[in-house]
Write a protein that holds these residues in place. Structure first.
Motif, PDB file in Angstrom:
ATOM      1  N   ILE A 242       5.222   0.600  -5.862  1.00  0.00           N
ATOM      2  CA  ILE A 242       4.069  -0.168  -5.374  1.00  0.00           C
ATOM      3  C   ILE A 242       2.925  -0.104  -6.380  1.00  0.00           C
ATOM      4  O   ILE A 242       2.315  -1.121  -6.721  1.00  0.00           O
TER       5      ILE A 242
ATOM      6  N   ASP B 237       6.297   4.704  -3.569  1.00  0.00           N
ATOM      7  CA  ASP B 237       4.875   4.590  -3.898  1.00  0.00           C
ATOM      8  C   ASP B 237       4.684   4.259  -5.377  1.00  0.00           C
ATOM      9  O   ASP B 237       3.827   3.452  -5.734  1.00  0.00           O
TER      10      ASP B 237
ATOM     11  N   LYS C 204       0.854  -1.187   0.000  1.00  0.00           N
ATOM     12  CA  LYS C 204       0.000   0.000   0.000  1.00  0.00           C
ATOM     13  C   LYS C 204       0.895   1.244   0.000  1.00  0.00           C
ATOM     14  O   LYS C 204       1.817   1.341   0.805  1.00  0.00           O
TER      15      LYS C 204
ATOM     16  N   ARG D  79      -4.247   9.253  -5.296  1.00  0.00           N
ATOM     17  CA  ARG D  79      -5.328   8.724  -6.126  1.00  0.00           C
ATOM     18  C   ARG D  79      -5.026   9.015  -7.592  1.00  0.00           C
ATOM     19  O   ARG D  79      -4.219   9.892  -7.902  1.00  0.00           O
TER      20      ARG D  79
ATOM     21  N   ASN E 244       1.237  -3.100  -8.540  1.00  0.00           N
ATOM     22  CA  ASN E 244      -0.212  -3.334  -8.474  1.00  0.00           C
ATOM     23  C   ASN E 244      -0.856  -3.336  -9.858  1.00  0.00           C
ATOM     24  O   ASN E 244      -1.916  -3.928 -10.055  1.00  0.00           O
TER      25      ASN E 244
END
Length: 173
Positions: free
Chosen positions: A117, A114, A1, A8, A121
């Motif tokens: 990640i 981030d 996460k 977003r 994903n």
């Protein structure tokens, strides 16, 4: 996460603020792109399988329904799939390439982590980043391997002096 609060996918309503953030950030570099708002939207609005862009925002204003969101951080990477030939199980290598990233509410290393990640994903098998802009300071700590070559830009009809990668604020596609 991802660690960055409120991260977003970028939406059209974010474009003016995100454009201002990137435009201001790029002034730090000797060589950079000067995107118009329309060019920024064209190059950075998320498109599945092409470009991924995330933003973090903060509310600004006096409160209530008319509060405006200001983009404080931006992550972007483009997708470049490659065909794998003669392999019994795999046919495509999905690579993500760091594009433009701006960190103001978190450390640049946190923002790049981030991005890693988010790329994982989205099914990326590998994530690449050039040692341009401020990337070189953070890539080693994030365990990026150094490539076996150097990227050289040849800009036709431009009178540019030689410069270090840290002075270059342009990613050519």
């Amino acid at each position: 996460k991802p660690a960055t609060t409120g991260l977003r996918p970028m939406e059209m309503r974010d474009v003016p603020s995100a454009h201002r953030l990137l435009d201001e950030y790029l002034t730090r570099f000797s060589l950079c792109v000067k995107f118009s708002v329309d060019e920024f939207a064209h190059w950075l609005m998320p498109r599945k399988g092409v470009i991924t862009t995330y933003v973090a925002t903060k509310k600004s204003g006096a409160g209530g329904d008319d509060e405006e969101e200001t983009v404080t951080d931006l992550i972007s990477f483009y997708h470049l799939p490659s065909t794998i030939t003669n392999h019994p199980r795999h046919s495509t290598l999905c690579a993500g390439y760091s594009f433009y990233n701006v960190a103001t509410s978190v450390d640049a290393e946190v923002l790049m982590r981030d991005a890693l990640i988010l790329a994982k994903n989205e099914g990326m098998d590998v994530f690449n980043a050039l040692n341009l802009m401020e990337n070189e300071k953070i890539l080693k700590d994030l365990k990026f391997g150094i490539g076996d070559g150097e990227l050289q830009y040849y800009l036709y009809n431009w009178a540019c002096p030689e410069m270090e990668p840290k002075d270059v604020g342009i990613v050519l596609l």
